[in-house]
Structures are given as C-alpha cells and as structure tokens.
Scaffold this active site. Structure first.
Site, PDB file in Angstrom:
ATOM      1  N   ARG A  62       5.257   4.061 -41.492  1.00 55.89           N
ATOM      2  CA  ARG A  62       4.694   4.216 -40.147  1.00 55.89           C
ATOM      3  C   ARG A  62       4.164   5.631 -39.904  1.00 55.89           C
ATOM      4  O   ARG A  62       3.176   5.813 -39.171  1.00 55.89           O
ATOM      5  CB  ARG A  62       5.781   3.864 -39.125  1.00 55.89           C
ATOM      6  N   HIS A  66       0.630   6.630 -38.119  1.00 55.08           N
ATOM      7  CA  HIS A  66       0.541   7.461 -36.910  1.00 55.08           C
ATOM      8  C   HIS A  66      -0.130   8.796 -37.182  1.00 55.08           C
ATOM      9  O   HIS A  66      -0.622   9.439 -36.255  1.00 55.08           O
ATOM     10  CB  HIS A  66       1.924   7.658 -36.289  1.00 55.08           C
ATOM     11  N   ASN A  94       5.513   8.042 -30.286  1.00 51.14           N
ATOM     12  CA  ASN A  94       6.400   8.649 -31.277  1.00 51.14           C
ATOM     13  C   ASN A  94       7.771   9.043 -30.741  1.00 51.14           C
ATOM     14  O   ASN A  94       8.752   9.062 -31.500  1.00 51.14           O
ATOM     15  CB  ASN A  94       5.744   9.903 -31.872  1.00 51.14           C
ATOM     16  N   HIS A 193       4.786  -4.872 -40.229  1.00 55.52           N
ATOM     17  CA  HIS A 193       5.935  -5.275 -39.416  1.00 55.52           C
ATOM     18  C   HIS A 193       6.777  -6.346 -40.115  1.00 55.52           C
ATOM     19  O   HIS A 193       7.579  -7.016 -39.492  1.00 55.52           O
ATOM     20  CB  HIS A 193       5.472  -5.729 -38.027  1.00 55.52           C
TER      21      HIS A 193
HETATM   22  C1  HEM Z   1      -1.467  -3.337 -34.642  1.00 57.59           C
HETATM   23  C2  HEM Z   1      -1.012  -2.410 -33.818  1.00 57.59           C
HETATM   24  C3  HEM Z   1       0.383  -1.886 -33.886  1.00 57.59           C
HETATM   25  C4  HEM Z   1       1.230  -1.755 -32.828  1.00 57.59           C
HETATM   26  C5  HEM Z   1       0.922  -2.090 -31.369  1.00 57.59           C
HETATM   27  C6  HEM Z   1       2.478  -1.260 -33.349  1.00 57.59           C
HETATM   28  C7  HEM Z   1       3.596  -0.974 -32.569  1.00 57.59           C
HETATM   29  C8  HEM Z   1       4.838  -0.703 -33.080  1.00 57.59           C
HETATM   30  C9  HEM Z   1       6.023  -0.547 -32.284  1.00 57.59           C
HETATM   31  C10 HEM Z   1       6.078  -0.606 -30.773  1.00 57.59           C
HETATM   32  C11 HEM Z   1       7.063  -0.348 -33.130  1.00 57.59           C
HETATM   33  C12 HEM Z   1       8.525  -0.148 -32.746  1.00 57.59           C
HETATM   34  C13 HEM Z   1       8.717   1.269 -32.296  1.00 57.59           C
HETATM   35  C14 HEM Z   1      10.044   1.490 -31.589  1.00 57.59           C
HETATM   36  O1  HEM Z   1      10.425   0.636 -30.780  1.00 57.59           O
HETATM   37  O2  HEM Z   1      10.670   2.535 -31.832  1.00 57.59           O
HETATM   38  C15 HEM Z   1       6.538  -0.366 -34.462  1.00 57.59           C
HETATM   39  C16 HEM Z   1       7.281  -0.184 -35.598  1.00 57.59           C
HETATM   40  C17 HEM Z   1       6.734  -0.112 -36.854  1.00 57.59           C
HETATM   41  N1  HEM Z   1       5.393  -0.111 -37.161  1.00 57.59           N
HETATM   42 FE1  HEM Z   1       3.898  -0.661 -35.953  1.00 57.59          FE
HETATM   43  N2  HEM Z   1       2.370  -1.099 -34.699  1.00 57.59           N
HETATM   44  C18 HEM Z   1       1.113  -1.456 -35.070  1.00 57.59           C
HETATM   45  C19 HEM Z   1       0.589  -1.379 -36.343  1.00 57.59           C
HETATM   46  C20 HEM Z   1       1.240  -0.845 -37.422  1.00 57.59           C
HETATM   47  C21 HEM Z   1       0.634  -0.466 -38.662  1.00 57.59           C
HETATM   48  C22 HEM Z   1      -0.864  -0.520 -38.944  1.00 57.59           C
HETATM   49  C23 HEM Z   1       1.623  -0.016 -39.476  1.00 57.59           C
HETATM   50  C24 HEM Z   1       1.546   0.537 -40.876  1.00 57.59           C
HETATM   51  C25 HEM Z   1       0.455   0.575 -41.610  1.00 57.59           C
HETATM   52  C26 HEM Z   1       2.855  -0.144 -38.734  1.00 57.59           C
HETATM   53  C27 HEM Z   1       4.105   0.126 -39.235  1.00 57.59           C
HETATM   54  C28 HEM Z   1       5.275   0.010 -38.510  1.00 57.59           C
HETATM   55  C29 HEM Z   1       6.594   0.066 -39.112  1.00 57.59           C
HETATM   56  C30 HEM Z   1       6.875   0.122 -40.589  1.00 57.59           C
HETATM   57  C31 HEM Z   1       7.511   0.006 -38.071  1.00 57.59           C
HETATM   58  C32 HEM Z   1       9.048   0.108 -38.172  1.00 57.59           C
HETATM   59  C33 HEM Z   1       9.426   1.579 -38.229  1.00 57.59           C
HETATM   60  C34 HEM Z   1      10.905   1.874 -38.362  1.00 57.59           C
HETATM   61  O3  HEM Z   1      11.734   0.985 -38.518  1.00 57.59           O
HETATM   62  O4  HEM Z   1      11.241   3.085 -38.287  1.00 57.59           O
HETATM   63  N3  HEM Z   1       2.588  -0.617 -37.488  1.00 57.59           N
HETATM   64  N4  HEM Z   1       5.171  -0.565 -34.399  1.00 57.59           N
END
Ligand code: HEM
Ligand SMILES: *[C@@H]1O[C@H](CO)[C@@H](O)[C@H](O)[C@H]1NC(C)=O
Ligand SMILES: *[C@@H]1O[C@H](CO)[C@@H](O)[C@H](O)[C@H]1NC(C)=O
Length: 321
Positions: A62, A66, A94, A193
């Site tokens: 992630r 970002h 973040n 995800h």
């Molecule tokens: C399509 C639009 C996207 C949205 C709206 C989005 C939103 C989010 C949100 C809200 C979370 C949880 C954050 C939290 O509650 O602390 C999350 C987690 C995550 N996102 Fe996305 N995301 C998107 C696309 C992506 C992309 C493109 C990637 C990587 C290329 C990605 C990788 C991740 C990963 C791996 C997690 C888990 C992180 C962890 O466990 O520390 N996301 N995302």
C-alpha cells in the site's frame, strides 16, 4: 551531397531531445552496476519483515500505491513533518492507517550498507511492493528503476489524490485516470485488497447502512467487532478478504460477486456497472488477474518519476538530505 548546416542543426537538436527523453525513462537494470546486490538485499529484508508479521506485506504494498498517487512515485509518503512542510503521513488516507515505515527504514539501512548514496527511497518502495506480493504468493514482475526522491511532500495532494473508501465507481475511475491508469488497471490493482486489513471507521457506514449489494450474514459478522457508534471501536480491524487475508490470490473478486466486499468502494466494482465484466473475468481466471495486476503495477510505478538531476537520493527516507 553535403549536409546543409540547418540539417545538421536539426539533427543535433533531435539527438539531444532523444537523449533527454531516453534518460527520463526508468529501466529494470538501472542499478545493475552501481548496486549489484540490491534485489537480494531488499528481498531478504522484506521476507524477514513478513515472517515477523504477515500483514506487513500488505502494508508495504500500500505504501507504494500511496506514494505513486501523490505527485508521482517520489518517496514523498516517507517524509516526516519538517519545519517547512507538513508530511503526508498525517493526511486523511494515511493517518492511523499507513504503516511499515520502520520496515522501510530497515530496508534502506541494509541497502545503504551495500551501496551508500545510490538507491532512492522511491525505488525501494517499488521493489518492496513487488517482493511483498511475491512473498505472499502473488505474481512477479520486473521492477523499473531510476526514480529519485522528492525534497518535499504535500498533505493537500495526499488528501485529494488518494480515493477514499466512500468513492463510487465514477470517482474511482477518474482518480486512477488522473495518474494515467485505465478503468481496467483500477479493477486489477484493487485486487490488492486480497491481503491486509481495514479499520472499522473505513467500513462502518457500509455494514450498518447499506442493504443493497451486501450479504446480510457477512454484515452481521463484521458488525460484531465494529460498533455502530463512532469512538472506541474505530481502529478495530477486519480483513479486506474474508477468505484468505494473508494469501495473494483472486478471492477478492469472488467476494465481490458474493456481495462481501468490505469497503463501499470495493463493492462499487461489482454493482451492476461497467466494471462487473472485469470482476467476473478476474474471479474465474487467476492467471489473467495475475498478469493484468503485474502490468498495472508497472504502469502505476511509471507515474511522474523524478529522474536525471531532479530530486535527490535521500540518505534517510524520513527527511530530505
Ligand atoms: C481503488 C481505490 C482504493 C481505495 C478506495 C482503497 C482504500 C483502502 C482503505 C480504506 C483501506 C483500509 C485502510 C484503513 O482502514 O486503515 C485500504 C487498505 C489497503 N489497500 Fe487500498 N484502496 C484502493 C486501492 C488500492 C490499491 C491500488 C492498492 C495497491 C496497489 C491498495 C492496497 C491496499 C492494501 C494492501 C491494504 C491493506 C493495508 C494493511 O493491511 O496495512 N489499495 N485501502
Ligand atoms: C488533510 O486532511 C487532514 C485529515 O483530515 C486534515 O487535518 C488536513 O487539514 C488536510 N490538509 C490539507 C492541506 O488539506
Ligand atoms: C447511517 O445513515 C444515517 C442517515 O444518513 C446516518 O445518520 C448514520 O450516521 C449512518 N450510520 C452509520 C453507522 O454510518
């Protein structure tokens, strides 16, 4: 026949232009002479971090996303606040959420030990993202390198460029288009995800208020650890992929088809709209998902890098030199 001086001049100008364009490109062998042990150094640090905590692979992946969405892949997300700017770590997408900065520090130290002052923090994030995906069982790809690090960060750009989980499909498509990624790239990259966790505050409104396109028993399960009222439970975690949260696979798309997307934005990809067909393809064809995911990661990593003499090679990823 003799060249006229103007023809020579035109050719010279084109040559200079061409060299300029070529030197602004990233390449997979950028550090092959200056840091031959770069890849094994990063890989072993990533593996050891993931063996301590499996979730770290998700968190590291992630960080590259970002980073790349905010003024290009320039390591800006890694900068702490300074007296002259507020960093991106406290930006809305973040704060209390982006993690893995200590692991990046460790990887950077190992890389600095092997090749001092050579490898950018932005490139370390790109390699780290690939190695995290591979370690958790996902596809591999050749990472393009040669990015340099920003001297500044932008909290405002982080707030506005990274899409929030309340986004609808059109908003998701346009925020990816703004960084040169197509709707298909967006659907493929969302397959990230398949790993990692989200906080209650990111999905509360969906599990309590959405009835459309939400599996009722899934909602009940998620409600049990995410209280309706904002406050104490805000940081309680749930897996983004209920089936296999530490394995990089295509279960994410299967979940969407069963109306078990955790975030509102996840379920928007399978909600009767233009992304449905791609979700169905990825849910039934894991190798297509793997290859489209890898291609889209390379494309995301191409977003507006600093190259040539722009930016710097930071010695410490947390602050400008
Ligand atoms: C399509 C639009 C996207 C949205 C709206 C989005 C939103 C989010 C949100 C809200 C979370 C949880 C954050 C939290 O509650 O602390 C999350 C987690 C995550 N996102 Fe996305 N995301 C998107 C696309 C992506 C992309 C493109 C990637 C990587 C290329 C990605 C990788 C991740 C990963 C791996 C997690 C888990 C992180 C962890 O466990 O520390 N996301 N995302
Ligand atoms: C970015 O969002 C954070 C958190 O919501 C807020 O505190 C900050 O003022 C915003 N910064 C800018 C520059 O928009
Ligand atoms: C559900 O929607 C109502 C009406 O818009 C709103 O007042 C309430 O805060 C929402 N509940 C949650 C948990 O988001």
């Amino acid at each position: 026949m003799a060249y006229s001086s103007s023809t020579v001049l035109v050719k010279f100008v084109f040559l200079i232009f061409f060299i300029g364009v070529v030197s602004a490109q990233l390449s997979t062998n950028f550090y092959s002479k200056s840091c031959p042990n770069l890849f094994p150094t990063v890989k072993s640090a990533v593996r050891s971090a993931i063996s301590k905590e499996t979730r770290m692979g998700a968190s590291l992946l992630r960080l590259h996303f970002h980073d790349c969405f905010v003024n290009g892949c320039d390591g800006s997300i890694l900068l702490d606040d300074t007296s002259s700017f507020i960093g991106e770590k406290r930006a809305a997408p973040n704060v209390n959420s982006a993690r893995g900065f200590e692991v990046v520090d460790n990887i950077k130290s190992a890389v600095e030990k092997a090749c001092p002052g050579v490898v950018s923090c932005a490139d370390i994030l790109a390699i780290t993202a690939r190695d995290s995906v591979v370690t958790l069982g996902g596809p591999s790809w050749n990472v393009k390198l040669g990015r340099r690090d920003a001297r500044t960060a932008s909290q405002g750009a982080a707030n506005s460029s990274i899409p929030p989980p309340t986004s609808n499909l059109n908003a998701l498509i346009s925020s990816f288009r703004a960084v040169g990624l197509s709707a298909k790239d967006m659907v493929a990259l969302s397959g990230s995800h398949t790993i990692g966790q989200a906080r209650c505050t990111s999905f509360r409104a969906r599990i309590y208020n959405e009835t459309n396109n939400l599996d009722a028993s899934f909602a009940t399960t998620r409600q049990s650890n995410c209280p309706r009222a904002a406050g104490a439970g805000d940081n309680n975690l749930a897996p983004l992929d209920l089936q296999s949260p530490t394995a990089f696979n295509n279960d994410y798309y299967k979940n969407l088809i069963s109306r078990k997307g955790l975030l509102h934005s996840d379920q928007e990809l399978f909600n009767g709209g233009s992304a449905d067909a791609t979700v169905r393809q990825y849910s039934s064809n894991p190798s297509l998902f793997n290859s489209d995911f890898a291609a889209a990661m390379i494309k995301m990593g191409d977003n507006r890098p600093l190259t040539g003499s722009s930016g710097e090679i930071r010695r410490n990823c947390r602050r400008p030199n």
